[in-house]
Design an enzyme around this catalytic site. Sequence first.
Site, PDB file in Angstrom:
ATOM      1  N   ALA A   8     -24.462  51.559  19.502  1.00 59.30           N
ATOM      2  CA  ALA A   8     -24.768  52.543  18.460  1.00 59.30           C
ATOM      3  C   ALA A   8     -23.987  53.838  18.662  1.00 59.30           C
ATOM      4  O   ALA A   8     -23.385  54.366  17.718  1.00 59.30           O
ATOM      5  CB  ALA A   8     -26.272  52.832  18.442  1.00 59.30           C
ATOM      6  N   GLU A   9     -23.972  54.343  19.897  1.00 60.80           N
ATOM      7  CA  GLU A   9     -23.261  55.601  20.150  1.00 60.80           C
ATOM      8  C   GLU A   9     -21.766  55.440  19.928  1.00 60.80           C
ATOM      9  O   GLU A   9     -21.100  56.336  19.411  1.00 60.80           O
ATOM     10  CB  GLU A   9     -23.531  56.133  21.558  1.00 60.80           C
ATOM     11  N   SER A  10     -21.238  54.295  20.296  1.00 58.07           N
ATOM     12  CA  SER A  10     -19.811  54.046  20.088  1.00 58.07           C
ATOM     13  C   SER A  10     -19.468  54.087  18.607  1.00 58.07           C
ATOM     14  O   SER A  10     -18.512  54.761  18.203  1.00 58.07           O
ATOM     15  CB  SER A  10     -19.424  52.691  20.685  1.00 58.07           C
TER      16      SER A  10
END
Length: 149
Positions: A69-71
Amino acid sequence: MTVDITTSTPDEVLAAVREMEALNPRSLNARMGIEVIEASAERLVATMPVEGNTQPYGLLHGGASVVLAESLGSIGSALHAGPDKVVVGVDINATHHRAARAGLVTGVATPLSVGRTLSVWEIVISDEEGKRVCTSRITCLVRERPPGA
């Protein structure tokens, strides 16, 4: 990276993502097997294998979902910010709905708000049957690129 995400084709945006990935071929994304397969101003899509990204019980690690998700949110934020800016994550949350045990999970990131100083994305991660595994939201701060960076 010099692509204008608002006027470029999805193939051009995906090429810009490949340029970002080439900056660090040994990144966490590479080690976890994250592969961006679609990129445009409206959404980013990436896959990640469950195998190799599990906790001791053989289930997809919740932290692996958060990395995916953060990527996606960070890549999307960087693309929208443009080449003269840098982005850093300042907040992320995740709700884990069900376990994934095998195969690939797919993350689909869509922008909720893309501004000059903040970029907010929602990321939905699903298993190969299309069942939602995780819902995440990330907020990135957009800053001027420091000289020489």
